[in-house]
Design a protein around this motif. Structure first.
Motif, PDB file in Angstrom:
ATOM      1  N   SER A 281      -7.247  -4.036   4.843  1.00 44.34           N
ATOM      2  CA  SER A 281      -8.276  -5.059   4.661  1.00 44.34           C
ATOM      3  C   SER A 281      -8.249  -5.564   3.222  1.00 44.34           C
ATOM      4  O   SER A 281      -7.624  -4.960   2.356  1.00 44.34           O
ATOM      5  CB  SER A 281      -9.653  -4.478   4.985  1.00 44.34           C
TER       6      SER A 281
ATOM      7  N   THR B 181       0.822  -1.214   0.000  1.00 43.07           N
ATOM      8  CA  THR B 181       0.000   0.000   0.000  1.00 43.07           C
ATOM      9  C   THR B 181       0.854   1.261   0.000  1.00 43.07           C
ATOM     10  O   THR B 181       0.329   2.360  -0.144  1.00 43.07           O
ATOM     11  CB  THR B 181      -0.939   0.055   1.225  1.00 43.07           C
TER      12      THR B 181
ATOM     13  N   ASP C 145      -5.320   1.186   5.336  1.00 39.85           N
ATOM     14  CA  ASP C 145      -6.385   0.209   5.129  1.00 39.85           C
ATOM     15  C   ASP C 145      -5.736  -1.080   4.635  1.00 39.85           C
ATOM     16  O   ASP C 145      -5.348  -1.181   3.476  1.00 39.85           O
ATOM     17  CB  ASP C 145      -7.394   0.741   4.103  1.00 39.85           C
TER      18      ASP C 145
END
Ligand code: ZN
Length: 258
Positions: A246, A40, A244
């Protein structure tokens, strides 16, 4: 407790660890952050390379700013930057992602010449007693061909790795001697780490290397160390805390890392 009983208990404690943990299963793989977090764009870390030397003498990873690929061999870190240059970084250098262990070869396997990376991985997979544990693997010798990559240093605000690798440099070597070092991780660990094989390379001359994309073996020997303990050190910083993480990123990880 009388003296004889105390002495006997001490003897039992001294021999107990070797009974409970055979040498080859006593190793611990220590990993800093997750491959999903690196993906990310969390490219800065607080863990120093020096501190990782207390957790292993072998492994791979990257350094802060995603500034090259890192190989850890025989207690020495090597950083391969996007120009292909190899440097031994200072112990104060920090990493956003690394995996290390103390390497103790439990088995060795000779690899015949002409094997592709995929064929070599399949051969080793078929020899492993189980694919449900972690393996540290060191393949040393000559390689007819080897393709490796490195990534240029990133600058904040960081792009996701999917974008950053579009600028990766790919190095093609022929007839090169060196060591391919890395891990074979179980499929269920995907997201935390690269599921399957993740290998980096450093030449015998310590002047070439990178994240391995493929190779053809020359005369090589693989040393294998099964690892049944996994320690995950998650970063304590706001970039990690706010990210994030997830969702299942296995497909993207495989595209970038495999
Ligand atoms: Zn890599």
């Amino acid at each position: 407790m009388n003296f004889r009983l105390i002495a006997w208990s001490c003897t039992l404690l001294a021999i107990a660890p070797s009974l409970l943990f055979p040498a080859w299963s006593g190793d611990t793989l220590t990993q800093v952050s997750t491959i999903g977090a690196l993906l990310t764009g969390i490219y800065d870390g607080n863990t120093t390379l020096g501190s990782l030397k207390t957790r292993g003498d072998f492994g791979l990873g990257t350094v802060s700013g995603l500034n090259g690929e890192m190989v850890f061999l025989n207690d020495t870190f090597f950083r391969i930057d996007a120009s292909g240059a190899v440097v031994v970084p200072d112990d104060t250098m920090r990493t956003p992602f690394a995996a290390v262990t103390f390497f103790h070869a439990a088995d060795t396997v000779d690899l015949e010449p002409g094997l592709s990376m995929e064929a070599a991985e399949k051969k080793l997979d078929s020899l492993f007693p189980t694919l449900n544990i972690f393996y540290a693997v060191k393949i040393t010798g000559s390689f007819e061909t080897l393709r490796a990559r490195s990534v240029p240093r990133q600058h904040p605000p960081y792009r996701p790795m999917q974008e950053a690798v579009k600028d990766q440099a790919v190095f093609k070597f022929t007839g090169i001697r060196g060591t391919v070092a890395g891990f074979r991780c179980p499929a269920y660990a995907g997201g935390i780490t690269v599921a399957g094989w993740h290998l980096h390379f450093i030449s015998d001359r310590r002047d070439r290397g990178g994240h391995v994309l493929d190779f053809t073996t020359g005369k090589c020997r693989a040393e294998i160390d099964g690892v049944r303990n996994f320690r995950l050190a998650l970063p304590d910083d706001s970039a990690f805390n706010k990210a994030d993480l997830s969702g299942n990123k296995t497909a993207i990880i495989n595209k970038i890392e495999r």
